[in-house]
Design a protein around this motif. Structure first.
Motif, PDB file in Angstrom:
ATOM      1  N   PRO A   1       0.867  -1.186   0.000  1.00 17.36           N
ATOM      2  CA  PRO A   1       0.000   0.000   0.000  1.00 17.36           C
ATOM      3  C   PRO A   1       0.907   1.241   0.000  1.00 17.36           C
ATOM      4  O   PRO A   1       1.989   1.209   0.601  1.00 17.36           O
ATOM      5  N   THR A   2       0.495   2.282  -0.694  1.00 12.16           N
ATOM      6  CA  THR A   2       1.266   3.522  -0.678  1.00 12.16           C
ATOM      7  C   THR A   2       0.320   4.695  -0.450  1.00 12.16           C
ATOM      8  O   THR A   2      -0.882   4.599  -0.700  1.00 12.16           O
ATOM      9  N   GLY A   3       0.863   5.819   0.011  1.00  7.47           N
ATOM     10  CA  GLY A   3       0.045   7.015   0.161  1.00  7.47           C
ATOM     11  C   GLY A   3       0.222   7.649   1.522  1.00  7.47           C
ATOM     12  O   GLY A   3       0.081   6.985   2.541  1.00  7.47           O
ATOM     13  N   THR A   4       0.506   8.949   1.527  1.00  2.00           N
ATOM     14  CA  THR A   4       0.752   9.652   2.775  1.00  2.00           C
ATOM     15  C   THR A   4      -0.530   9.824   3.573  1.00  2.00           C
ATOM     16  O   THR A   4      -0.518   9.870   4.799  1.00  2.00           O
ATOM     17  N   GLU A   5      -1.674   9.875   2.871  1.00  2.00           N
ATOM     18  CA  GLU A   5      -2.958  10.072   3.543  1.00  2.00           C
ATOM     19  C   GLU A   5      -3.541   8.770   4.104  1.00  2.00           C
ATOM     20  O   GLU A   5      -4.591   8.767   4.741  1.00  2.00           O
ATOM     21  N   ILE A   6      -2.814   7.669   3.847  1.00  2.00           N
ATOM     22  CA  ILE A   6      -3.314   6.340   4.206  1.00  2.00           C
ATOM     23  C   ILE A   6      -2.976   6.018   5.655  1.00  2.00           C
ATOM     24  O   ILE A   6      -1.840   6.202   6.084  1.00  2.00           O
ATOM     25  N   ILE A   7      -3.957   5.561   6.425  1.00  2.00           N
ATOM     26  CA  ILE A   7      -3.683   5.157   7.799  1.00  2.00           C
ATOM     27  C   ILE A   7      -4.098   3.703   8.009  1.00  2.00           C
ATOM     28  O   ILE A   7      -4.916   3.158   7.264  1.00  2.00           O
ATOM     29  N   GLU A   8      -3.519   3.100   9.022  1.00  4.19           N
ATOM     30  CA  GLU A   8      -3.871   1.725   9.368  1.00  4.19           C
ATOM     31  C   GLU A   8      -5.299   1.698   9.945  1.00  4.19           C
ATOM     32  O   GLU A   8      -5.719   2.656  10.603  1.00  4.19           O
ATOM     33  N   PRO A   9      -6.022   0.608   9.748  1.00  5.29           N
ATOM     34  CA  PRO A   9      -7.395   0.539  10.267  1.00  5.29           C
ATOM     35  C   PRO A   9      -7.455   0.735  11.782  1.00  5.29           C
ATOM     36  O   PRO A   9      -8.470   1.181  12.316  1.00  5.29           O
TER      37      PRO A   9
END
Lengths: 634, 634
Positions: B180-188
């Motif tokens: 997974p990539t992306g700065t806006e992405i957070i872990e559930p």
């Protein structure tokens, strides 16, 4: 002689299952547990699951572009563009970025022109909320995501996590203890001696339990000892949800299981009107279902399918994994008894749009028939049998698609058919060959009834000494062809070193012969040889003893259960027997001309012509194949 | 503004896949490994497997009874019984015991009489080899048990072990790295802030890989940093067989993936004419397939299905797991673009034998539409769309059986439909409810077209003030009934504490309203209220802004994206909003009389009358249900 408990009850299948499931439901209930969502694949939800968060979590841009205040874009046209200033009238956004007050619309990157740094020109006004995914567009917090009793798929895991769900209550997998029993039973890793039986049912059960969503616990084999079996079952009912005891379920001298279960708990049913699989025991011990299954692999399998599977379906809420059912025409008469419901394994083929089911070996020990089967058809208990040509329902193990892409061969047996069955799907994905062995004449009859695409045959015309063509011409009115198969060497198989000195047909007299079944080309050849030599069948001891394949015949000789038999060289070689050549014959494929251009048939002929085919035949030994794959019209 | 690479290519799907698979085949090959047979479930054989031992391993008794020398029993009849002496003429055998020379037949225990210890009497002669399973009857040593490329089932494991096979060469599972990539992405597990996106695609991929027989390796999210992403991909291609990079596959400002892959290897395709799922990257880096998939869940799913699945099918020899396809009538017009192939998720129902597919939300972000879907229908690239009533092919996610056992509701939305969808399969195994939300009028139209069994409606007759009945009477010629549903409270949902002081329809003026879609009963109610109050729609700011469910509307208010909206109390309660009651309405189910005695409908009415139903409605709040489940004819 020890006393036997000869007579089991034979309760009808449905009645047995109903009575038993009633009892199981009185004592057992579905159990639940909490697990992380990320481990949830194929688990079954306990209850409805509701979203914790919305998705999107905020009003989000649906496009790469700029977020604008819609009202400030009004009036923009190609002749009258509107200029917007960054930070004041717009901000740059990528797909997924939040849209914050006062911005209320997005214009796509393609629709803007950058005039100077920080300024853009637009030629068209924006509608409020355009290209914005409103909060909760996909999932609204509080909304039901999954219902109760839902089997979780990959996509569900994704959505659950998106909605903020990290843990989940699911049905607990039933813990199933599997006990093989029997003093004659050995582990597969041991070298078997005469009288030994390799224990393989427990491994089959273990994997059937896994497929049905249970947790299998397989134990080492317990010898036939009343107290040992009793103590193991007694311990197991405290620790596991379901107990399977394998073999010992019949009424033989050492079949203790039923007595043990009567002592420990309650035997609900002993003996079911099912074939194969009659000696099933359905019991409850200390609130746990204990099921005794017969030892024959096919009986074991059918017993499991009929009685263990429903218990696991209830405990695991798996619904039992119903199979697809198709209608098929049965290819030969099946006689059954009113005393039981019978499960007949069948090969299924599709010829000219007609789906045909060909029955396989019916014995309880015929595990290979389960491996070979495409499905089974059920003869109900109140039915005496099914006539050839009747329509039956077949529960399919395979995809209908695979059935439709299978070339159907019915006729004489040869090892090269296995090679073909191996090569076809390997070289040409999704194309398959199925072969059923009923002898050459049986094959031609099946071909006439449109139950096969071709019939492998080797039929000697005693008048002309020619093979195959005259039989096909005589039997068929429609245009037929012969695809050339192989020349193969037929001869007498005898034990290694030929200790009895059998060098000719005449030498068979006084020794134990094994014949092939009626209609087999090899038997016709044998009869022809006897006739030309003036020997009567009754002079041959064992003339009436039949084996249905070359390999089965070879096995009887190798094990000293017979002294000689007529068959092909490759089978003798495979079983390490000596071989006395009697003659070379033509093994060909009879086929209606109209099938010649079916893609499956073209593939078949291409393989017959291939170098790989020739190489594999050389390995087997006893074949010549110069003309393989060519055909001629009759 | 950063420069964007705005235009992707859009290669047609089939062309993209063909080009890519050609390249993959040049660099990758199926790998094999040896494993123990007992671990073989669902693995795929490398080559044909041949039996090492015969089964049975020896001539074995097929019955419990006595082994005899057939010749010594000849002549036995009821009037002239033959007596046999133990040890001399017979030995006692159980099923499975070896039959040794000179014994050559078995008589069943039921057919012998013990006269004195060690002696038995028989009334019928035995044929040679009767009730004996000859060696190799089931499996002959050297015989092919399984062909190449065969997916191993529980029964196969049993037979392999019986035949002495302990180890097996199988296809090695493809090792798939997921980034997974992306700065806006957070872990559930994190608490999301505005702008955050919960990372869930990688978990979906992980499980899709598992289902397809691969080994998934999921890595932590990499931020949008060119060098970090590059170094991770660079390491991964040395260790894994297939690499999935998620998101960053588009052409936005921070979509680096395609540039990185161009630098590291070869990008074969960037952009496919598929909807949803266009920004796919198909690349080869150091001999390994690297696939970039879009971030929207539905695009990610469809991209995986179309491009990762075929690669895994090739490497794992799993054949791709084709789904069953049925023909269905599409329930509404679908317009599509010639520019791409579109995957439309559909609910499928069967009404009067007609199978109907109802399209669901088409957005790339609508992951719930994948959860709710029964399958999807494909609009080919060269097709502009499909007219309502046309027959389409639907790839089913579900069993046909489940489709046939589903009660189809199309009409107005209410949370109680979710409760019904949960209760029906939970209380009555194998019965299901599907509901599609198109508003009350849309539901009645669907009912007329025989696309639903019933339509949930709440339609106020402005003339009479009565609900529902007059609309149904007016629209239908055939005999109709109304099944009473619930009285539900409609009102204005406003933010917690009602900070803007909205206590009536009049108070809406000057605030941000959200409306329901055209044809929704709630909108009709709103229009009626406006009319009676003399307020024009244009006086209501946001009159044209539409939400399609009560919950979606409530979410907009809760997130301060709007100030008020008309809807049901249960939705306001679920979202923690204040609620200003406007009126009570009748939410009923319109149904043709002829459907009233369908078992599914009877079950539906039984649930409506149940105590559990009343309890669940109380939990939701805002409902009365005295008459639930009764019906009256119109």
């Amino acid at each position: 002689m020890t006393k036997r408990n000869l007579y089991l009850n034979t309760t009808p299948v449905d009645e047995a299952l109903n009575i038993y499931m009633e009892e199981v439901k009185k004592v057992m209930d579905v159990k639940y547990e909490q697990i992380p969502v990320v481990d949830g694949l194929h688990r079954v939800t306990k209850e409805a699951v509701y979203a914790k968060y919305c998705s999107p979590l905020f009003n989000a841009s649906a496009m790469d572009g700029i977020a604008v205040i819609a009202e400030r874009t009004y009036g923009a046209t190609e002749v009258n563009p509107v200029e917007l200033i960054e930070g004041e009238d717009f901000v740059v956004v990528d797909t997924g970025d939040p849209i914050r007050h006062p911005f209320n619309a997005v214009i796509m990157a393609e629709d803007i022109m950058e005039t100077e740094s920080g300024k853009v020109r637009i030629l068209c006004s924006a509608n409020p909320w355009q290209h914005i995914r409103p909060i909760g567009e996909d999932i609204v917090a509080g909304e039901m995501i999954l219902p109760s009793s839902h089997k979780i798929r990959p996509i569900d895991i994704g959505v659950l996590l998106s909605a903020g769900i990290l843990d989940l209550n699911v049905v607990k997998r039933a813990e199933v203890a599997i006990f093989p029993t029997g003093t004659e039973i050995i582990e597969p890793s041991s070298v078997p001696q005469e009288g030994d039986i390799i224990e393989s049912n427990s491994r089959m059960f273990e994997n059937m339990v896994t497929v049905l969503g249970g947790m299998a616990h397989r134990f080492p084999t317990i010898e036939d000892d009343y107290d040992k079996i009793k103590s193991k079952i007694s311990e197991a009912v405290d620790l596991y949800d379901v107990i399977i005891v394998n073999a010992g379920s019949s009424a033989g001298r050492e079949d203790y299981t039923v007595d043990i279960l009567r002592e420990l708990g309650q035997v609900i049913v002993h003996g079911v009107a099912i074939k194969p699989g009659k000696p099933v025991i359905l019991a409850i011990v200390k609130g746990k279902p204990v099921i005794g299954l017969p030892g024959y692999p096919v009986s074991a399998y059918i017993g499991f399918e009929n009685f263990v599977k429903p218990v696991l379906a209830m405990l695991n809420e798996t619904g039992g994994g119903s199979r697809s059912v198709i209608e098929a025409v049965i290819s030969k008469r099946l006689v059954s008894s009113l005393k039981h419901k019978e499960y007949v394994r069948v090969k299924v083929g599709q010829v000219e749009g007609k789906v045909v089911a060909a029955p396989l070996a019916r014995g309880a020990g015929a595990a290979m028939s389960l491996v070979r089967a495409d499905g089974f058809c059920v003869i109900e208990q109140n039915c005496e049998g099914i006539e050839a040509g009747e329509t039956v329902k077949v529960e399919l193990y395979k995809d209908r698609e695979e059935i439709d892409n299978t070339l159907v061969l019915i006729g004489s047996h040869d090892l090269i058919l296995d090679v073909m069955a191996d090569m076809m799907p390997n070289l040409y994905r999704k194309k398959h060959v199925s072969s059923t062995h009923v002898g050459s004449m049986g094959g031609l009859m099946a071909l006439k009834r449109k139950e096969a695409h071709m019939a492998p045959i080797h039929l000697l015309d005693e008048q002309t000494g020619e093979y195959n063509a005259s039989y096909v011409r005589r039997l068929f009115k429609e245009p037929m062809a012969l695809i050339k198969g192989v020349q193969r060497v037929q001869g007498l198989m005898v034990k290694k070193g030929n200790p009895l000195g059998i060098y000719s047909i005449e030498d068979l007299i006084g020794h134990r012969y094994v014949n092939r079944q009626r209609g087999a080309g090899t038997r016709i050849l044998f009869d022809y040889k006897l006739k030309t030599l003036g020997i009567r069948p009754e002079d041959i001891s064992g003339y009436d003893r039949e084996a249905t394949t070359h390999m089965a015949l070879a096995a009887l000789i190798q094990s000293d259960s017979a002294d000689a038999g007529l068959g092909i060289q490759s089978a003798a070689k495979a079983m390490g027997l000596d071989f006395v050549e009697i003659g070379v014959e033509e093994y060909d494929f009879a086929i209606p001309v109209k099938y010649l251009d079916l893609p499956l048939v073209e593939t078949f002929m291409a393989i017959l012509k291939s170098d790989e085919w020739k190489r594999r035949l050389e390995e087997l030994g006893g074949y010549a194949c110069e003309q393989s794959g060519t055909y001629y019209l009759l």
